[in-house]
Design a protein around this motif. Sequence first.
Motif, PDB file in Angstrom:
ATOM      1  N   LEU A 165       0.777  -1.312   0.010  1.00  0.00           N
ATOM      2  CA  LEU A 165      -0.103   0.013  -0.114  1.00  0.00           C
ATOM      3  C   LEU A 165       0.968   1.415  -0.160  1.00  0.00           C
ATOM      4  N   PRO A 166       0.376   2.310  -0.412  1.00  0.00           N
ATOM      5  CA  PRO A 166       0.898   3.773  -0.217  1.00  0.00           C
ATOM      6  C   PRO A 166       0.702   3.987   1.320  1.00  0.00           C
ATOM      7  N   LEU A 167       1.519   3.965   2.101  1.00  0.00           N
ATOM      8  CA  LEU A 167       1.367   4.184   3.705  1.00  0.00           C
ATOM      9  C   LEU A 167       1.301   5.738   3.988  1.00  0.00           C
ATOM     10  N   LYS A 168       0.098   6.069   4.384  1.00  0.00           N
ATOM     11  CA  LYS A 168       0.018   7.211   5.043  1.00  0.00           C
ATOM     12  C   LYS A 168       0.292   7.430   6.369  1.00  0.00           C
ATOM     13  N   LYS A 169       1.594   7.799   6.630  1.00  0.00           N
ATOM     14  CA  LYS A 169       1.844   7.897   8.263  1.00  0.00           C
ATOM     15  C   LYS A 169       1.567   9.216   9.061  1.00  0.00           C
ATOM     16  N   THR A 170       1.330  10.252   7.920  1.00  0.00           N
ATOM     17  CA  THR A 170       1.099  11.757   8.468  1.00  0.00           C
ATOM     18  C   THR A 170       0.042  12.600   7.888  1.00  0.00           C
ATOM     19  N   VAL A 171      -0.305  13.447   8.127  1.00  0.00           N
ATOM     20  CA  VAL A 171      -1.345  14.385   7.428  1.00  0.00           C
ATOM     21  C   VAL A 171      -0.603  15.305   6.456  1.00  0.00           C
ATOM     22  N   ASP A 172       0.698  15.203   6.186  1.00  0.00           N
ATOM     23  CA  ASP A 172       1.405  15.977   5.125  1.00  0.00           C
ATOM     24  C   ASP A 172       1.032  15.700   3.716  1.00  0.00           C
ATOM     25  N   TYR A 173       0.377  16.513   3.190  1.00  0.00           N
ATOM     26  CA  TYR A 173      -0.201  16.221   1.621  1.00  0.00           C
ATOM     27  C   TYR A 173       0.893  16.074   0.724  1.00  0.00           C
ATOM     28  N   GLU A 174       2.073  16.380   1.073  1.00  0.00           N
ATOM     29  CA  GLU A 174       3.457  16.110   0.228  1.00  0.00           C
ATOM     30  C   GLU A 174       4.039  14.647   0.411  1.00  0.00           C
ATOM     31  N   GLU A 175       3.379  14.077   1.270  1.00  0.00           N
ATOM     32  CA  GLU A 175       3.959  12.572   1.737  1.00  0.00           C
ATOM     33  C   GLU A 175       3.776  11.649   0.538  1.00  0.00           C
ATOM     34  N   SER A 176       4.630  10.855   0.202  1.00  0.00           N
ATOM     35  CA  SER A 176       4.714  10.211  -0.940  1.00  0.00           C
ATOM     36  C   SER A 176       3.364   9.031  -0.827  1.00  0.00           C
ATOM     37  N   LEU A 177       3.066   8.783  -2.178  1.00  0.00           N
ATOM     38  CA  LEU A 177       2.070   8.096  -2.265  1.00  0.00           C
ATOM     39  C   LEU A 177       2.502   6.655  -3.139  1.00  0.00           C
ATOM     40  N   LYS A 178       3.623   6.788  -3.209  1.00  0.00           N
ATOM     41  CA  LYS A 178       4.354   5.260  -3.892  1.00  0.00           C
ATOM     42  C   LYS A 178       3.826   4.158  -2.905  1.00  0.00           C
ATOM     43  N   ARG A 179       3.748   3.117  -3.649  1.00  0.00           N
ATOM     44  CA  ARG A 179       3.163   1.976  -2.940  1.00  0.00           C
ATOM     45  C   ARG A 179       4.515   1.395  -2.421  1.00  0.00           C
ATOM     46  N   THR A 180       4.424   1.162  -1.083  1.00  0.00           N
ATOM     47  CA  THR A 180       5.739   0.146  -0.495  1.00  0.00           C
ATOM     48  C   THR A 180       5.499  -1.130  -0.983  1.00  0.00           C
ATOM     49  N   THR A 181       6.632  -2.011  -0.350  1.00  0.00           N
ATOM     50  CA  THR A 181       6.428  -3.466  -0.614  1.00  0.00           C
ATOM     51  C   THR A 181       5.351  -4.128   0.203  1.00  0.00           C
ATOM     52  N   LEU A 182       4.738  -5.393   0.173  1.00  0.00           N
ATOM     53  CA  LEU A 182       4.039  -5.854   1.011  1.00  0.00           C
ATOM     54  C   LEU A 182       4.396  -6.433   2.127  1.00  0.00           C
ATOM     55  N   LYS A 183       5.694  -6.523   2.385  1.00  0.00           N
ATOM     56  CA  LYS A 183       6.381  -6.732   3.759  1.00  0.00           C
ATOM     57  C   LYS A 183       6.497  -5.279   4.371  1.00  0.00           C
ATOM     58  N   GLU A 184       6.753  -4.434   3.759  1.00  0.00           N
ATOM     59  CA  GLU A 184       6.753  -3.317   4.462  1.00  0.00           C
ATOM     60  C   GLU A 184       5.216  -2.606   5.063  1.00  0.00           C
ATOM     61  N   THR A 185       4.382  -3.117   4.151  1.00  0.00           N
ATOM     62  CA  THR A 185       3.100  -2.696   4.782  1.00  0.00           C
ATOM     63  C   THR A 185       2.732  -3.567   5.973  1.00  0.00           C
ATOM     64  N   TYR A 186       3.069  -4.901   5.884  1.00  0.00           N
ATOM     65  CA  TYR A 186       2.605  -5.760   7.060  1.00  0.00           C
ATOM     66  C   TYR A 186       3.429  -5.315   8.416  1.00  0.00           C
ATOM     67  N   ASP A 187       4.625  -4.947   8.046  1.00  0.00           N
ATOM     68  CA  ASP A 187       5.412  -4.389   9.102  1.00  0.00           C
ATOM     69  C   ASP A 187       4.914  -3.297   9.899  1.00  0.00           C
ATOM     70  N   PHE A 188       4.177  -2.266   8.988  1.00  0.00           N
ATOM     71  CA  PHE A 188       3.724  -1.294   9.505  1.00  0.00           C
ATOM     72  C   PHE A 188       2.380  -1.333  10.142  1.00  0.00           C
ATOM     73  N   ILE A 189       1.537  -2.409   9.671  1.00  0.00           N
ATOM     74  CA  ILE A 189       0.309  -2.834  10.497  1.00  0.00           C
ATOM     75  C   ILE A 189       0.806  -3.398  11.851  1.00  0.00           C
ATOM     76  N   LEU A 190       1.970  -4.186  11.963  1.00  0.00           N
ATOM     77  CA  LEU A 190       2.157  -4.804  13.171  1.00  0.00           C
ATOM     78  C   LEU A 190       2.834  -3.870  13.987  1.00  0.00           C
ATOM     79  N   ALA A 191       3.604  -2.912  13.531  1.00  0.00           N
ATOM     80  CA  ALA A 191       4.125  -1.858  14.431  1.00  0.00           C
ATOM     81  C   ALA A 191       2.831  -1.126  14.987  1.00  0.00           C
ATOM     82  N   ASP A 192       1.844  -0.766  14.350  1.00  0.00           N
ATOM     83  CA  ASP A 192       0.812   0.034  14.789  1.00  0.00           C
ATOM     84  C   ASP A 192      -0.028  -0.937  16.075  1.00  0.00           C
ATOM     85  N   ILE A 193      -0.020  -1.983  15.772  1.00  0.00           N
ATOM     86  CA  ILE A 193      -0.488  -3.140  16.850  1.00  0.00           C
ATOM     87  C   ILE A 193       0.442  -3.067  17.989  1.00  0.00           C
TER      88      ILE A 193
END
Length: 487
Positions: A165-193
């Motif tokens: 997914l493109p990972l939206k970590k902030t409310v910055d409108y200039e934040e990148s919308l490039k898709r991360t890897t599947l691993k990076e997406t799952y890692d981010f979900i786990l970090a939030d958990i």
Amino acid sequence: MNTILKISLMSGVFLFVGCKDYLSEEPQKQQDIKTVEQLEALVDNATAFAYEASITATYSTDDTEISAELYKKNPTAFTVDNLQYYTFQTTGVENVATDGLWSGEFKKIFTANVILKNIDKVSGSEVVRRRVKADAHFIRAMSNWILVNTYCAPYSSENMDEPGLPLKKTVDYEESLKRTTLKETYDFILADIEAAKAVAEDDVDPRRLWRVSQKAIAAFMSRYYLMIGDNENSLIQSNLALQSTRAGLVDYKTIAVGKSVSYTNPSAVLNFTELNDWVASQFLYWKEFYYTRYQYTGNQWFLPSTELIALYDKANDLRYKHFMIENGGRRFSVVTPATYRYTVFSDGRYIPSGPSVAEVLLNKAEVHARKGEVNEAMAAINTLRQKRMSTYVALTASDKDDAIKKVLAERRRELPFAMRWNDIRRFSVNDYPGDDVVVKRDFFEVSATGVDVNKPVTYTLDKKRYAAPINGVELDASQGQIEQNKY
């Protein structure tokens, strides 16, 4: 429209206000956030987070069937957009006007990010601050989880470098919308958990089932680990969640009769339970939830397939008697052929999809079955079935394969539409060929302009299509940053 403006479309915050108005007003709104109670109010706006508008889950699995005969005699009952999903189109789905799931979940992520940006700056109770911060992390994790299991390849070691997914970590409108890897997406979900685990509340709050707790996290992780094939950890989390003294199974024998609806020409009487008339002030507090979430369909019509209906014991299964409404198509002037309609809450708009006691029992049963622990698998299943059958008879299984078969059939009876898309995806990448699913449609040629009933076509869900297409509006708004899935 400038770049910043286009990017903010993706977050779903532009639904009802003009572009210039938003850019001038939203920063001011955030400056007006002064207290933790204001952020708490965002979390407690339960209806902003509770609904998942997944057309994919509603139309793209073998739980759904629109027969050629049904369509031919009732073409106005179905939109071309929904039929794009039903027949597993790619460019057709990309080109529908909007995608409520993508925009809706990113809107939740945006709100969670607003909370996280401000939580350590505002005044107020430290106890409330801690809880609200955990809520925001859990909201963001849940939304990213739903998105990754809809628009990205299934979780497997071979797919870790595939687009996430493109990972939206902030409310910055200039934040990148490039898709991360599947691993990076799952890692981010786990970090939030992990961040959400800071919550002090151990068990669910039955008055606020949209707030996170340790038991809600355990229930979600029971699902998370099952979906990625980590059965041992799924079982650990299932057992933790089932220690809840506040979430519990509803005995379906206690569900009262609701209002009936009568039709003429020809005459028919459709009988519903009381749940059919429940509104948000009632169903948001469904006793079985660890955390409130609903699969939502605006057209109020979940169309159960012949295969799904055949799984039920029609004489004793209260899930069939209560929710599988024969002739339910009359609600939409469908008389011939007689068509079922699956309805639970609010006249068929909502079905439970959040972590629940029923789901956790099914997760536990499946892990035991896959480990060959047949008696333990059947014990978990029968705990559920005792609350679902008018005349209860315990299920038994002869061996591991039989146990897996019976557990998965029970899972499908209990969680139609809400979980089937995720299950089909994970079955395709695990090491057990006995659960693989082939989804086929005998229908007509579907295009952006309509349906040609003179051209029969058989459609088969391809594994690449397990990642649903991202809407073209979102691709355009990102100015090329978001790449479409490759089919």
